[in-house]
Write a protein that holds these residues in place. Structure first.
Motif, PDB file in Angstrom:
ATOM      1  N   LEU A  61       0.734  -1.030  -0.106  1.00  0.00           N
ATOM      2  CA  LEU A  61       0.068   0.035   0.126  1.00  0.00           C
ATOM      3  C   LEU A  61       1.007   1.245  -0.224  1.00  0.00           C
ATOM      4  O   LEU A  61       1.639   1.335   0.933  1.00  0.00           O
ATOM      5  N   PHE A  62       0.797   2.145  -0.954  1.00  0.00           N
ATOM      6  CA  PHE A  62       1.413   3.297  -1.104  1.00  0.00           C
ATOM      7  C   PHE A  62       0.526   4.555  -1.152  1.00  0.00           C
ATOM      8  O   PHE A  62      -0.315   4.731  -1.573  1.00  0.00           O
ATOM      9  N   ILE A  63       0.995   5.208  -0.043  1.00  0.00           N
ATOM     10  CA  ILE A  63       0.212   6.716   0.040  1.00  0.00           C
ATOM     11  C   ILE A  63       0.869   8.061  -0.419  1.00  0.00           C
ATOM     12  O   ILE A  63       2.153   8.098  -0.055  1.00  0.00           O
ATOM     13  N   ILE A  64       0.258   8.818  -1.143  1.00  0.00           N
ATOM     14  CA  ILE A  64       1.100   9.995  -1.589  1.00  0.00           C
ATOM     15  C   ILE A  64       0.462  11.353  -0.984  1.00  0.00           C
ATOM     16  O   ILE A  64      -0.741  11.583  -0.957  1.00  0.00           O
ATOM     17  N   GLY A  65       1.393  11.973  -0.528  1.00  0.00           N
ATOM     18  CA  GLY A  65       1.170  13.264   0.266  1.00  0.00           C
ATOM     19  C   GLY A  65       1.639  14.383  -0.588  1.00  0.00           C
ATOM     20  O   GLY A  65       1.881  14.198  -1.955  1.00  0.00           O
ATOM     21  N   ASN A  66       2.013  15.364   0.047  1.00  0.00           N
ATOM     22  CA  ASN A  66       2.602  16.512  -0.701  1.00  0.00           C
ATOM     23  C   ASN A  66       3.481  17.455  -0.177  1.00  0.00           C
ATOM     24  O   ASN A  66       3.401  17.798   1.074  1.00  0.00           O
ATOM     25  N   LYS A  67       4.807  17.479  -0.921  1.00  0.00           N
ATOM     26  CA  LYS A  67       5.657  18.432  -0.385  1.00  0.00           C
ATOM     27  C   LYS A  67       5.428  20.033  -1.067  1.00  0.00           C
ATOM     28  O   LYS A  67       4.917  19.806  -2.267  1.00  0.00           O
ATOM     29  N   SER A  83      -4.362  10.283  -2.249  1.00  0.00           N
ATOM     30  CA  SER A  83      -4.510   9.090  -3.399  1.00  0.00           C
ATOM     31  C   SER A  83      -3.797   7.886  -2.930  1.00  0.00           C
ATOM     32  O   SER A  83      -2.802   8.291  -2.057  1.00  0.00           O
ATOM     33  N   PHE A  84      -3.964   6.887  -3.217  1.00  0.00           N
ATOM     34  CA  PHE A  84      -3.057   5.549  -2.690  1.00  0.00           C
ATOM     35  C   PHE A  84      -2.942   4.520  -4.126  1.00  0.00           C
ATOM     36  O   PHE A  84      -3.866   4.664  -4.919  1.00  0.00           O
ATOM     37  N   VAL A  85      -2.019   3.543  -3.973  1.00  0.00           N
ATOM     38  CA  VAL A  85      -2.009   2.555  -5.028  1.00  0.00           C
ATOM     39  C   VAL A  85      -1.841   1.344  -3.853  1.00  0.00           C
ATOM     40  O   VAL A  85      -1.245   1.199  -3.020  1.00  0.00           O
ATOM     41  N   LEU A  86      -2.773   0.174  -4.459  1.00  0.00           N
ATOM     42  CA  LEU A  86      -2.536  -1.118  -3.549  1.00  0.00           C
ATOM     43  C   LEU A  86      -2.318  -2.258  -4.542  1.00  0.00           C
ATOM     44  O   LEU A  86      -2.886  -2.402  -5.498  1.00  0.00           O
ATOM     45  N   GLU A  87      -1.138  -2.832  -4.313  1.00  0.00           N
ATOM     46  CA  GLU A  87      -0.740  -4.000  -5.214  1.00  0.00           C
ATOM     47  C   GLU A  87      -0.751  -5.262  -4.267  1.00  0.00           C
ATOM     48  O   GLU A  87      -0.641  -5.406  -3.209  1.00  0.00           O
ATOM     49  N   ALA A 137      -5.466  -0.926  -7.032  1.00  0.00           N
ATOM     50  CA  ALA A 137      -5.677   0.584  -6.977  1.00  0.00           C
ATOM     51  C   ALA A 137      -4.462   0.849  -7.738  1.00  0.00           C
ATOM     52  O   ALA A 137      -3.571   0.661  -7.072  1.00  0.00           O
ATOM     53  N   PHE A 138      -4.666   1.717  -8.883  1.00  0.00           N
ATOM     54  CA  PHE A 138      -3.592   2.140  -9.625  1.00  0.00           C
ATOM     55  C   PHE A 138      -3.520   3.305  -9.715  1.00  0.00           C
ATOM     56  O   PHE A 138      -4.267   4.170  -9.956  1.00  0.00           O
ATOM     57  N   ASP A 139      -2.244   4.004 -10.148  1.00  0.00           N
ATOM     58  CA  ASP A 139      -2.103   5.191 -10.635  1.00  0.00           C
ATOM     59  C   ASP A 139      -1.565   5.217 -11.984  1.00  0.00           C
ATOM     60  O   ASP A 139      -0.362   4.484 -12.439  1.00  0.00           O
ATOM     61  N   PHE A 140      -2.359   5.877 -13.053  1.00  0.00           N
ATOM     62  CA  PHE A 140      -1.995   5.653 -14.519  1.00  0.00           C
ATOM     63  C   PHE A 140      -0.776   6.559 -14.931  1.00  0.00           C
ATOM     64  O   PHE A 140      -0.304   6.489 -16.053  1.00  0.00           O
ATOM     65  N   GLY A 141      -0.351   7.426 -14.003  1.00  0.00           N
ATOM     66  CA  GLY A 141       0.724   8.212 -14.447  1.00  0.00           C
ATOM     67  C   GLY A 141      -0.025   9.337 -15.548  1.00  0.00           C
ATOM     68  O   GLY A 141      -0.901   9.982 -15.611  1.00  0.00           O
ATOM     69  N   VAL A 142       0.947   9.363 -16.678  1.00  0.00           N
ATOM     70  CA  VAL A 142       0.431  10.175 -18.026  1.00  0.00           C
ATOM     71  C   VAL A 142       0.685   9.370 -19.109  1.00  0.00           C
ATOM     72  O   VAL A 142       1.331   8.199 -19.256  1.00  0.00           O
ATOM     73  N   THR A 143       0.090   9.807 -20.199  1.00  0.00           N
ATOM     74  CA  THR A 143       0.396   9.310 -21.767  1.00  0.00           C
ATOM     75  C   THR A 143       1.411  10.290 -22.157  1.00  0.00           C
ATOM     76  O   THR A 143       1.783  11.263 -21.405  1.00  0.00           O
ATOM     77  N   ASP A 144       1.573  10.198 -23.245  1.00  0.00           N
ATOM     78  CA  ASP A 144       2.610  11.029 -24.289  1.00  0.00           C
ATOM     79  C   ASP A 144       1.803  12.402 -24.096  1.00  0.00           C
ATOM     80  O   ASP A 144       0.593  12.569 -24.255  1.00  0.00           O
ATOM     81  N   TYR A 145       2.589  13.500 -23.900  1.00  0.00           N
ATOM     82  CA  TYR A 145       2.016  14.762 -23.600  1.00  0.00           C
ATOM     83  C   TYR A 145       1.282  15.482 -24.656  1.00  0.00           C
ATOM     84  O   TYR A 145       0.281  16.167 -24.456  1.00  0.00           O
ATOM     85  N   ASN A 154      -7.202   7.695  -7.111  1.00  0.00           N
ATOM     86  CA  ASN A 154      -8.044   7.161  -6.019  1.00  0.00           C
ATOM     87  C   ASN A 154      -8.329   8.175  -4.814  1.00  0.00           C
ATOM     88  O   ASN A 154      -7.582   8.100  -3.675  1.00  0.00           O
ATOM     89  N   MET A 155      -9.345   8.923  -5.129  1.00  0.00           N
ATOM     90  CA  MET A 155      -9.630  10.006  -4.352  1.00  0.00           C
ATOM     91  C   MET A 155     -10.901  10.338  -3.807  1.00  0.00           C
ATOM     92  O   MET A 155     -11.789   9.628  -4.365  1.00  0.00           O
ATOM     93  N   LEU A 156     -11.050  11.162  -2.810  1.00  0.00           N
ATOM     94  CA  LEU A 156     -12.535  11.452  -2.662  1.00  0.00           C
ATOM     95  C   LEU A 156     -12.594  12.873  -3.007  1.00  0.00           C
ATOM     96  O   LEU A 156     -11.512  13.708  -2.864  1.00  0.00           O
ATOM     97  N   THR A 157     -13.409  13.264  -3.703  1.00  0.00           N
ATOM     98  CA  THR A 157     -13.736  14.809  -4.376  1.00  0.00           C
ATOM     99  C   THR A 157     -15.105  15.314  -3.905  1.00  0.00           C
ATOM    100  O   THR A 157     -16.190  14.497  -3.681  1.00  0.00           O
ATOM    101  N   PRO A 158     -15.512  16.485  -3.805  1.00  0.00           N
ATOM    102  CA  PRO A 158     -16.684  16.902  -3.796  1.00  0.00           C
ATOM    103  C   PRO A 158     -17.487  16.671  -5.078  1.00  0.00           C
ATOM    104  O   PRO A 158     -16.963  16.402  -5.997  1.00  0.00           O
ATOM    105  N   TRP A 159     -18.751  16.622  -4.985  1.00  0.00           N
ATOM    106  CA  TRP A 159     -19.530  15.927  -5.884  1.00  0.00           C
ATOM    107  C   TRP A 159     -20.304  17.484  -6.615  1.00  0.00           C
ATOM    108  O   TRP A 159     -21.176  18.077  -5.825  1.00  0.00           O
ATOM    109  N   SER A 160     -20.318  17.703  -7.611  1.00  0.00           N
ATOM    110  CA  SER A 160     -21.051  18.960  -8.271  1.00  0.00           C
ATOM    111  C   SER A 160     -21.311  18.641  -9.696  1.00  0.00           C
ATOM    112  O   SER A 160     -20.669  17.912 -10.444  1.00  0.00           O
TER     113      SER A 160
END
Length: 778
Positions: A555-561, A573-577, A584-592, A607-613
């Motif tokens: 289980l990997f958890i990402i915070g913020n510097k 967010s988090f990743v679970l392997e 639970a996966f982080d897709f990173g990015v595709t070609d810019y 893998n986040m909680l967000t407000p619903w609008s």
């Protein structure tokens, strides 16, 4: 509004790529019926975002009136907009000769320049640009530029780069020349080292990528690629439609390295032809943005570094194929266009010293200068030769690198821009140190800046137990760079850089570069044992690594510097392997250049909680300017962590606190305590590459050797979506990015995402997770 010629047949009247001369504020963008339309001026384009199209597919309508717009020298109006594949652009201009309208064709996988025939019009009174999408999903694009074209004058303009062939009579040795296959300057590796690499790797399957690239470039005629610009690898984000598919950079070094490894005369001479083809391009730039009159836009020396690096590698390994004239012509472009532009970047852009960008251009700066040290002065004219006049410039570049790394790496060995950028940084640092050490007869390990040696914890933190990747993808990441992994493993033989390197070598083979092959003999066969609890407090990362039977669970958890670059909206967010898959996966990015890339940075793709609008897309600041970091503890059995993720969500969350509880490796509880200032409630997002099935209040995610069962609370609304990811029509272009084919994911067309909606102004949302490993896993 100024009409600026960029050649004898074309001109630009709206340079959206340059924020200092862009006139975006002169355009109206009312788009009736579309949801969440937003235009954001960025460094090289205006970003278009929409959450949903109008009923007729409209996602953007731009309109501008003109008092005096003389188009009499041209017969076409052109717009360059980077958009999703099925979007269609419609153009309408009111002119002195009446209205001119045209609906274009779908944009396709590589973008085309949409056009409108002016049919004799001399003045444009107004212009309307409309974009429509047939898909009722969120989307993104880039406004690049609007211009004018004379189709009558264009052929003569383009013809000036024709007429080159493979002979290069005054510049290269003839095809029947008998080479020694020994390096000319011995900077990448000397003759003895090259013989050792041949012994270890020439007949090994591990070098399959270099063999593949060598065969690919064998069938390309570099002279056909000569043109106005050299272009940034195969990146299609900025270049003209007529230049898509042209790839002059990078191929020459592939030919040179394959040629000397397998003693292939044809490939060695082909490499020299690539160098001369680069030298004969007008600009070492990607696109006209960088040299258009009145624009101060630049790419920080990146393109010049590509030109210098390609030419330096080819001169170093295959220099015997050049005549004195061919060599001197190449050295001159290195010294003038290459060195000059990279010096400008190092003076102009202070932020480059705080990110990956200064080290990005450093190997090219050093390689070019070290060859110039060995060859200057070219013309002594009988006067005494002084100590090298180039060497002081080399020392400045080396000092710039030390300054860069002292600012970019964190105290705990962390790096905020993600594994793709970090392993590229490591590649460039080690490459630079090895070149500089060779030029100064020093030990490269002693020259590598000390901050690099602090990064062993980052390796262990981001090491992925997923069989399909080497490192967990965070931020703007697609891969872990193979050469960087080799260099890091060589520098830190007692670290998990060795673990990652050996996994990568077995999984994907060696990178198509001889220098890391030279170092492989000094790298251990395996790394140290994995520890169960990992915490990098300065970077803000935390992980649990435990065994479930014979299977690893991570289980990997990402915070913020605070204030990091190339960040995503993913704090919390988090990743679970488990058992070799990412549940639970982080897709990173595709070609810019792929419009989906901007969408993958959004919190709704993590893998986040967000407000619903229902009316706009909730999002946090990015980057967040304060620290947001987990607190926790764990061992080989249990794990607990919590994070206050409220900062950065001003105007949306008044509270978001996330907790992860895992009393055993097979059980996890994710608890979100929340309160929102507006909207319908919250949405819990869970995304993975694996198939998901919704069964009542349970979600089943099946991997190859394990299953995850998610239990949802009562009174929520759950759904599984398939979000646009990688359109198969982009395959032909993506195949040219060999490093992505070798190390990256072969993504599906869609990204599976579970959403769990909870209504209200505040509440607690709790998801229970159970992992079940099959008895055959191991």
């Amino acid at each position: 509004m100024r009409i600026t010629p960029i050649n004898s047949a074309e001109a630009v009247f709206e340079p959206f790529f340059d924020e200092r001369i862009s006139e975006l504020d002169q355009w109206s963008s009312d788009t009736p019926g579309a949801v969440g339309v937003k235009l954001t001026q960025s460094w090289a384009f205006v970003i278009i975002n929409w959450e949903a199209p109008a009923a007729d597919g409209l996602v953007l309508r731009l309109h501008r009136n003109y008092d005096h717009f003389d188009c009499s020298l041209y017969d076409r109006l052109i717009v360059a907009i980077n958009l999703p594949e099925d979007c269609v652009i419609s153009l309408s201009a009111e002119t002195d000769a009446g209205r001119r309208t045209r609906q274009g064709t779908p944009c396709g996988p590589t973008r085309h320049e949409e056009w409108l025939a002016l049919d004799g019009a001399k003045q444009i009174k107004s212009l309307t640009v409309e974009i429509r999408s047939p898909h009722r999903v969120a989307g993104s694009g880039w406004l690049l530029w609007f211009g004018l074209q004379s189709t009558a004058r264009l052929p003569a303009h383009l013809a000036q780069w024709g007429g080159y062939d493979e002979r290069w009579d005054k510049y290269l040795q003839p095809p029947d020349f008998e080479p020694t296959f020994k390096p000319t300057y011995g900077l990448m590796l000397n003759a003895d080292e090259l013989d050792a690499v041949r012994t270890d790797f020439a007949n090994s399957d591990i070098t399959r990528e270099l063999r593949t690239t060598g065969e690919m470039v064998r069938h390309i005629n570099p002279e056909s690629q000569i043109g106005e610009n050299i272009h940034f690898w195969n990146f299609n984000g900025f270049r003209r439609e007529r230049d898509i598919g042209r790839m002059l950079t990078m191929n020459g070094p592939f030919a040179a390295q394959a040629g000397v490894l397998w003693k292939d005369k044809e490939l060695c001479r082909l490499a020299a032809r690539y160098a001369l083809s680069l030298v004969h391009c007008d600009h070492w730039e990607d696109v006209f943005f960088a040299w258009m009159r009145g624009s101060n836009w630049d790419q920080r020396g990146f393109l010049q570094s590509l030109g210098v690096l390609d030419c330096a590698i080819i001169l170093d390994l295959c220099g015997e194929w050049f005549t004195p004239l061919g060599r001197d012509l190449t050295l001159r472009r290195i010294a003038t266009e290459g060195h000059g532009a990279m010096c400008h970047a190092s003076w102009w852009w202070e932020y480059m010293y705080h990110t990956n960008q200064m080290v990005w251009i450093t190997p090219a700066r050093l390689y070019g200068l070290l060859i110039l040290e060995k060859t200057m002065p070219v013309r002594g004219e009988g006067f005494p030769v002084p100590p090298s006049r180039v060497a002081p410039h080399t020392e400045i570049v080396w000092d710039n690198l030390q300054d860069n790394l002292s600012k970019a790496l964190l105290s705990d060995g962390g790096y905020v821009e993600g594994p793709n950028y970090f392993t590229w940084v490591a590649r460039q640092v080690a490459f630079s140190a090895l070149l500089y050490a060779r030029g100064r007869n020093r030990d490269a390990r002693e020259l590598v800046p000390a901050p690099i040696f602090k990064t062993a914890p980052l390796a262990e933190m981001l090491y992925s137990t997923d069989d399909g990747q080497d490192m967990i993808l965070t931020g703007d990441a697609m891969i872990a760079v193979g050469e960087g992994l080799a260099f890091l493993a060589w520098l830190m033989p007692d670290s998990h850089w060795v673990t990652i390197y050996r996994k990568s070598l077995k999984r994907a083979g060696a990178a198509a570069m001889l220098l890391p092959m030279r170092l492989d003999r000094e790298i251990p066969a395996e790394g140290p044992p994995l520890r169960p609890f990992l915490h990098m407090p300065d970077l803000g990362y935390m992980a649990s690594v435990r065994k479930l039977g014979d299977a690893w669970v991570k289980l990997f958890i990402i915070g913020n510097k605070a204030g990091g670059d190339h960040q995503h909206e993913d704090k919390g967010s988090f990743v679970l392997e488990c058992a070799g898959d990412s549940f639970a996966f982080d897709f990173g990015v595709t070609d810019y250049a792929n419009p989906v890339c901007d969408l993958l940075k959004q919190c709704q793709r993590h893998n986040m909680l967000t407000p619903w609008s229902e009316t706009e897309r909730p999002k946090p600041q990015n980057p967040i300017r304060v620290d947001v970091k987990p607190q926790g503890s764990g061992d080989a059995t249990r794990f607990h962590a919590t994070m206050d993720v409220t900062p950065g969500w001003e105007g949306w969350f008044s509270l978001w606190r996330r907790t992860w509880d895992s009393p055993a490796p097979d059980r996890f509880t994710i608890t979100d305590e929340w309160a929102v200032e507006k909207g319908e409630g919250v949405i819990f997002h869970w995304t993975t590459r694996l198939p998901m099935k919704l069964d009542g209040n349970r979600v089943i995610i099946r991997g190859r050797r394990a299953t995850a069962e998610l239990t949802l609370p009562e009174n929520v609304e759950a759904a599984i979506d398939q979000l646009p990811l990688l359109d198969r029509r982009r395959r032909a272009t993506d195949q040219l990015r060999r490093e992505l084919i070798q190390y990256g994911w072969d993504h599906a067309e869609t990204q599976p995402r579970l959403t769990v909606r909870q209504r209200g102004r505040s509440g607690t949302l709790r998801i229970e997770v159970r992992l079940i490993v099959s008895s055959s896993s191991g």
